[in-house]
Write a protein that holds these residues in place. Structure first.
Motif, short mmCIF file in Angstrom:
data_model
loop_
_atom_site.label_atom_id
_atom_site.label_comp_id
_atom_site.label_asym_id
_atom_site.label_seq_id
_atom_site.Cartn_x
_atom_site.Cartn_y
_atom_site.Cartn_z
N GLY A 85 0.80 -1.21 0.00
CA GLY A 85 0.00 0.00 0.00
C GLY A 85 0.84 1.26 0.00
O GLY A 85 1.85 1.36 -0.69
N SER A 86 0.43 2.24 0.80
CA SER A 86 1.15 3.51 0.89
C SER A 86 2.36 3.45 1.82
O SER A 86 3.00 4.46 2.06
CB SER A 86 0.21 4.63 1.31
N GLY A 87 2.64 2.28 2.37
CA GLY A 87 3.95 2.05 2.96
C GLY A 87 4.08 2.10 4.47
O GLY A 87 5.19 1.95 4.97
N MET A 88 2.98 2.26 5.23
CA MET A 88 3.18 2.43 6.66
C MET A 88 3.93 1.25 7.28
O MET A 88 4.88 1.43 8.05
CB MET A 88 1.85 2.63 7.39
N ASP A 89 3.53 0.03 6.94
CA ASP A 89 4.20 -1.12 7.53
C ASP A 89 5.64 -1.26 7.04
O ASP A 89 6.49 -1.75 7.79
CB ASP A 89 3.42 -2.40 7.23
N THR A 90 5.92 -0.84 5.82
CA THR A 90 7.32 -0.90 5.36
C THR A 90 8.18 0.07 6.15
O THR A 90 9.34 -0.23 6.46
CB THR A 90 7.45 -0.62 3.86
N PHE A 91 7.63 1.22 6.51
CA PHE A 91 8.40 2.19 7.30
C PHE A 91 8.63 1.66 8.72
O PHE A 91 9.72 1.81 9.27
CB PHE A 91 7.68 3.54 7.34
N ILE A 92 7.60 1.04 9.30
CA ILE A 92 7.77 0.44 10.63
C ILE A 92 8.84 -0.65 10.57
O ILE A 92 9.73 -0.73 11.44
CB ILE A 92 6.44 -0.15 11.13
N LEU A 95 12.32 0.74 10.48
CA LEU A 95 12.81 1.15 11.80
C LEU A 95 13.40 -0.03 12.55
O LEU A 95 14.40 0.10 13.27
CB LEU A 95 11.68 1.78 12.61
N ARG A 96 12.78 -1.20 12.38
CA ARG A 96 13.21 -2.38 13.13
C ARG A 96 14.49 -2.99 12.54
O ARG A 96 15.36 -3.43 13.31
CB ARG A 96 12.10 -3.43 13.13
N VAL A 97 14.61 -3.05 11.20
CA VAL A 97 15.77 -3.72 10.60
C VAL A 97 16.98 -2.80 10.53
O VAL A 97 18.12 -3.27 10.34
CB VAL A 97 15.45 -4.30 9.22
N GLY A 98 16.75 -1.50 10.63
CA GLY A 98 17.85 -0.55 10.64
C GLY A 98 18.47 -0.31 9.28
O GLY A 98 18.05 -0.90 8.27
N PRO A 99 19.48 0.52 9.22
CA PRO A 99 20.09 0.89 7.93
C PRO A 99 20.80 -0.27 7.23
O PRO A 99 20.99 -0.22 6.01
CB PRO A 99 21.08 1.99 8.31
N GLN A 100 21.18 -1.29 7.97
CA GLN A 100 21.84 -2.45 7.34
C GLN A 100 20.84 -3.49 6.84
O GLN A 100 21.23 -4.41 6.12
CB GLN A 100 22.80 -3.11 8.34
N GLY A 101 19.57 -3.33 7.20
CA GLY A 101 18.55 -4.26 6.73
C GLY A 101 17.91 -3.78 5.44
O GLY A 101 18.26 -2.71 4.91
N ARG A 102 16.96 -4.57 4.95
CA ARG A 102 16.23 -4.22 3.72
C ARG A 102 14.75 -4.54 3.90
O ARG A 102 14.40 -5.53 4.55
CB ARG A 102 16.76 -4.99 2.51
N VAL A 103 13.92 -3.70 3.32
CA VAL A 103 12.48 -3.92 3.28
C VAL A 103 12.02 -3.78 1.85
O VAL A 103 12.37 -2.80 1.17
CB VAL A 103 11.72 -2.93 4.19
N GLY A 124 13.95 9.80 3.73
CA GLY A 124 15.25 9.18 3.87
C GLY A 124 15.26 7.73 4.30
O GLY A 124 16.20 7.29 4.98
N PHE A 125 14.26 6.96 3.90
CA PHE A 125 14.24 5.52 4.20
C PHE A 125 14.89 4.76 3.04
O PHE A 125 14.22 4.07 2.27
CB PHE A 125 12.81 5.04 4.44
N GLY A 126 16.19 4.86 2.93
CA GLY A 126 16.90 4.30 1.79
C GLY A 126 16.93 2.79 1.73
O GLY A 126 17.27 2.22 0.69
N GLN A 127 16.60 2.11 2.85
CA GLN A 127 16.64 0.65 2.85
C GLN A 127 15.36 0.01 2.33
O GLN A 127 15.23 -1.21 2.30
CB GLN A 127 16.96 0.12 4.25
#
Length: 258
Positions: A85-92, A95-103, A124-127
């Motif tokens: 969808g519009s991404g709310m769960d991807t943003f959450i 936050l959990r996986v951090g900059p070294q993770g990927r969503v 700035g959610f580059g992951q």
């Protein structure tokens, strides 16, 4: 469409795309379901995490439950969100996986993905990356995801066994499936199942809950927990009637891959 007309998955897809385009572009319009931050907090999302998520994504949140405690995304992991969808769960998840993770968010609706991408870039959610795709044919390689999440989307699929087979395929060994979805305590009659408007409203596609559990198990996943989400409330008269008569409700599920 009359209730005795054969179900047409293409009409369902068209109805769903139209509805969720509106969810993205006009989140304060009138829908068959509740949306927004008040819903998210009532379902169990943490206020401090929502404060760190783009507000426009939260406005278009139309989930039916909360399952991040079940998914337990960890730093550095890859999380796949089906029907993002519009991404709310991807943003959450980010936050959990951090900059070294990927969503990775998968969604078939262009307007939803465009909104999510705009918000990702602006905040700035580059992951996070978003892909156009269908949850019955996930555009990801085998055994690539640590966790798969989905919120109120699988009930919209006309081929749920295919969805769960795809989830099992993309999960790593030991990976988790954590979803919230709409199911029914009793099997729905043909007049509801063959009505694409009720499908698009998250009612017509609600599988009987024991059959839903069996679909997950048949895909090779072990169901660890299935819990009701009484905080989710249906707001349309049709949905409330189905809830009373057939036990249509929201559940969250945790399953694992051996």
């Amino acid at each position: 469409m009359t209730t005795n007309t054969l179900f047409d998955p293409r009409e369902l897809e068209s109805r769903v795309k139209t509805m969720y385009c509106e969810v993205a572009e006009n989140p304060h319009g009138e829908f068959h379901f509740e949306m927004g931050r008040g819903l998210a907090e009532r379902l169990g999302y943490l206020a401090d995490e929502l404060d760190r998520v783009p507000a426009e994504a939260i406005e278009s949140f139309a989930g039916v439950g909360h399952h991040f405690d079940l998914a337990a995304p960890a730093a550095g992991e890859l999380v796949l969100d089906l029907g993002s969808g519009s991404g709310m769960d991807t943003f959450i998840a980010a936050l959990r996986v951090g900059p070294q993770g990927r969503v990775i968010g998968i969604d078939m609706t262009d307007a939803q993905r465009a909104k999510a991408e705009r918000l990702r870039d602006a905040h700035g959610f580059g992951q996070i990356s978003y892909l156009k795709g269908y949850i019955e044919e996930v555009p990801q390689p085998d055994a690539s995801a640590d966790a798969v999440i989905s919120n109120g989307v699988i009930n919209l699929s006309a081929d749920k066994p295919a969805v769960f087979r795809e989830i099992a395929r993309v999960l790593k060994s030991g990976g988790r499936l954590a979803i919230s979805d709409i199911v029914a305590e009793r099997e729905l009659p043909e007049g509801i199942v063959c009505n694409p408007t009720l499908w698009a409203a998250c009612i017509g596609g609600a599988a009987q809950q024991d059959a839903y559990r069996e679909m997950i198990a048949s895909a090779g996943l072990r169901v660890v927990e299935m819990r009701d989400n009484p905080a989710y409330r249906f707001i349309s008269e049709n949905a409330q009637a189905a809830c009373r008569k057939y036990g249509v409700k929201s559940v969250s599920v945790l399953a694992t891959k051996a």
